[in-house]
Each structure stands twice: as structure tokens, then as C-alpha cells.
Scaffold this active site. Structure first.
Site, PDB file in Angstrom:
ATOM      1  CB  THR A  16      -0.942  -0.005   1.425  1.00 38.79           C
ATOM      2  OG1 THR A  16      -0.204   0.127   2.507  1.00 38.79           O
ATOM      3  CG2 THR A  16      -1.639  -1.117   1.249  1.00 38.79           C
ATOM      4  N   GLY A  17       0.430   2.576  -0.409  1.00 39.38           N
ATOM      5  CA  GLY A  17       1.155   3.750  -0.470  1.00 39.38           C
ATOM      6  C   GLY A  17       2.206   3.418  -1.472  1.00 39.38           C
ATOM      7  CB  SER A  19       1.470   6.371  -6.060  1.00 32.90           C
ATOM      8  OG  SER A  19       1.034   7.041  -4.827  1.00 32.90           O
ATOM      9  CB  ILE A  22       8.940   3.926   2.059  1.00 32.18           C
ATOM     10  CG1 ILE A  22       9.967   4.688   2.699  1.00 32.18           C
ATOM     11  CG2 ILE A  22       9.057   2.319   2.262  1.00 32.18           C
ATOM     12  CD1 ILE A  22       9.645   4.850   4.285  1.00 32.18           C
ATOM     13  CB  SER A 145       7.398   6.430  12.510  1.00 31.19           C
ATOM     14  OG  SER A 145       8.480   7.684  12.730  1.00 31.19           O
ATOM     15  CE1 TYR A 158       3.976   9.949   9.957  1.00 32.75           C
ATOM     16  CE2 TYR A 158       5.519  10.227  11.499  1.00 32.75           C
ATOM     17  CZ  TYR A 158       4.946   9.441  10.635  1.00 32.75           C
ATOM     18  OH  TYR A 158       6.077   8.549   9.687  1.00 32.75           O
TER      19      TYR A 158
END
Length: 343
Positions: A16-17, A19, A22, A145, A158
Site C-alpha cells: 500500500t502507498g 505510488s 518507500i 516510525s 502523526y
């Protein structure tokens, strides 16, 4: 049942993510090594371009436009992977977004949108993946993270989301292991990474967001993810600074508070106004790039990451690092001596 992870060239990975940043670096490297990749993102046009590039290089890839904050979309991604490749072996929950701003500036709408992506995206992806991997086995890799362990100023939403990702990942791991599910659950905790993260972030500050050094290459995180796809890991830091920050935050929290209060505001804000203050929080933009624009610092490779992934090369890496430190010391000594003479 003990989990068995396949070699990468025998795997199908859902990312996922995918595009940018990472996710894109991981997809490109996985395809280069012979894995089949299923790429999920809100940006369908960018995904199609990436698939075209991967296939032109001889790889196999599938694009699925999806919002990780919606469970139905994650189920649709899994169904597409099964239809095209017969299933999947590793699911990487990488999609994430940031917000720069004081806590009392951030709107409820923006904070909830961030949690939809950063936290609920991980929950939705993990539960859908686990449902399928309980039968054949495999890996779930969640991208946390250093802020999963240590919060930072200007990052309240975040940091909170990444703390939540860690808690969920740890709980899910224990539940799956208790049930004997053949699934390895890994949490990857990168430090500052030179992706377009600052450009994608929603920015309330009126100043361009920047990453405090050291800033590591997105490729380092991609390599850690792919290692976790093939070998069991519980947690993985990327960048020695991430491990140091986590350790200091736990052992000397008040000292770390003081240091952060003194240095971490200016270290995260440039003087000029942000070019894209709305970022990609509500609408995917600026996709298609692995690396971001970081004029304020040098993006470098992580020596500690290379040493962990390639133990046989550890000695040469340490020697190279020692030589670099020695060279800097000589340069400093010479320039310092020359400066004294000029004075």
C-alpha cells in the site's frame, strides 16, 4: 504452525502507498528481484505508469486504486491479487501521511483523515491480509516510525498514529502466535527518510517542512522490508539515529524533551513558506517519485542497515566508516590549524 517465508522471487507482495516514496522503492526493488507486486494507492494514474515501467523492465505488477482507510477497498485489493496471481505471500502496510503544526492548530477533520490512513489503513490491511495468510502463511509488515517510540514536537497527530500502529501490531502478533497462525508480523521503524514525505504533509506552520538530519535513503527502508518478507523479524529500525532516539527517549525522557524543545522546532522548519501547504492529506498529489526535495540536508545510506542486512560485509563497512571519520578528523585538524595560523 511455524511460519515459513518463501524466497522473494517466489512471492507475490501487496504494497500500500505504492505510488511514491518507500512504497514505490519497495515495489521497484521487489519486481527487480523477481517478485510479483500488487500496488495500491489512491492515485490510479501514477500506479498505472509505475506498472508500465515495471513490466517494461520484465517484471509483473498489478495496480489497484484504493483508499486504505476503507476496509472494503483492502478486501478488493486482496481479491485482485488472488484473481491475478492466485494469492499473496506478503502484505506491506506502508501508506502514511504527515501533518506539521502545533496541536491546537490541527482541525479535527485533518486529524481524523490522518488516522484513517496511518492507523486504520494498517488495521484494515492487516486484518484482511491475516484472513488469507492464516491458510498458506506469510508475512504482514507494518511501517511504523521512530515516532512509534518517541513523539516529536509539531507532529502530535502523526506521532500519536504511529504509537497506535505499534500497539496494534504488537497485539496482533501475540494473537496470531497464540492461535498458531503461520504468519510473521513485523514492525519497521525508520528514522528520517528522504522521500516526498514533507511535500505530501499538511502544513499549518507557514514555513516549509524539513527533516532533521541524518536523513536516510528510501532504498534502505525498501531493503529492510524485503528482508522481513523473507526472514522473520519482530522489529526493525532503519538508520542508527532511529534506534538511538528510541533508546534515549526511553532511558532519559526528560533530557530528550529538553533537547527536542531547544532544537527540534527550527530543525523541522525552513525559512521560506511551504509550496504545498495542503499536501496530499485529502487528495493524492505529487506521486510517482521515490525521493523528495531536501535542499537543507544530504540524503545518505544507512551503514547500520547495510551491516545488519549483509553481516559478511560488516567488517568492511565498519572500516569504511572509520576511514571516513579519520579523514574528517584530519581535515578538521588541518583547517583548524590553518585557521589558527591565519588568526
Amino acid at each position: 504452525m511455524k511460519p515459513t517465508l518463501k524466497p522473494l522471487d517466489q512471492q507475490t507482495l501487496v504494497i500500500t502507498g505504492a505510488s511514491s516514496g518507500i512504497g514505490l522503492a519497495t515495489a521497484q526493488e521487489a519486481a527487480r528481484r523477481g517478485a510479483r507486486v500488487v500496488l495500491a494507492s489512491r492515485n490510479e494514474a501514477a500506479l498505472k505508469d509505475i506498472v508500465t515501467q515495471i513490466e517494461a523492465a520484465g517484471g509483473q505488477a498489478l495496480a489497484v486504486a484504493a483508499d486504505v482507510g476503507k476496509r472494503a477497498d483492502m478486501e478488493r485489493v486482496a481479491a485482485a491479487a488472488i484473481e491475478r496471481f492466485g494469492g499473496f505471500d506478503t502484505w506491506v502496510n506502508n501508506a502514511g501521511i504527515g501533518i506539521w503544526g502545533w496541536s491546537d492548530q490541527i482541525s479535527d477533520e485533518d486529524a481524523r483523515r490522518l488516522f484513517d490512513t496511518n492507523y486504520w489503513g494498517v488495521v484494515n490491511g492487516s486484518l484482511v491480509a491475516a484472513q488469507h495468510l492464516k491458510r498458506a502463511g506469510g508475512a504482514i509488515i507494518n511501517i511504523g516510525s521512530v515516532e512509534s517510540d518517541r513523539a516529536m514536537p509539531l507532529h502530535s497527530a502523526y506521532s500519536a498514529s504511529k504509537h497506535a500502529v505499534k500497539a496494534f501490531t504488537d497485539s496482533l502478533r501475540m494473537e496470531l502466535e497464540h492461535d498458531g497462525a503461520p504468519i510473521v508480523v513485523t514492525l519497521v521503524k525508520p528514522g528520517a527518510i528522504g522521500t516526498p514525505f514533507t511535500e505530501h504533509a499538511r502544513n499549518y506552520t507557514g514555513r516549509e517542512a524539513k527533516l532533521p538530519p541524518p536523513v536516510y535513503s528510501p532504498q534502505d527502508v525498501a531493503l529492510a522490508i524485503l528482508d522481513a518478507a523473507c526472514k522473520p523479524h519482530r522489529d526493525m529500525f532503519v538508520g542508527s539515529s532511529a534506534k538511538t532516539m528510541s533508546s534515549l527517549g526511553q532511558r532519559a525522557p526528560r533530557m530528550f524533551d529538553r533537547v527536542s524543545e531547544k532544537f527540534m522546532f527550527d530543525a523541522q522548519l525552513a525559512e521560506q513558506p511551504p509550496a504545498h501547504p495542503m499536501g496530499s492529506l485529502h487528495e493524492s498529489t505529487l506521486a510517482g517519485r521515490v525521493e523528495g526535495h531536501h535542499p537543507h540536508t544530504r540524503v545518505r545510506r544507512s551503514l547500520s542497515n547495510q551491516a545488519r542486512l549483509h553481516p559478511g560485509r560488516a567488517a568492511s563497512i565498519v572500516l569504511a566508516a572509520g576511514a571516513a571519520v579519520a579523514a574528517l578528523a584530519v581535515r578538521w585538524r588541518y583547517s583548524g590549524w590553518a585557521g589558527m595560523r591565519r588568526a
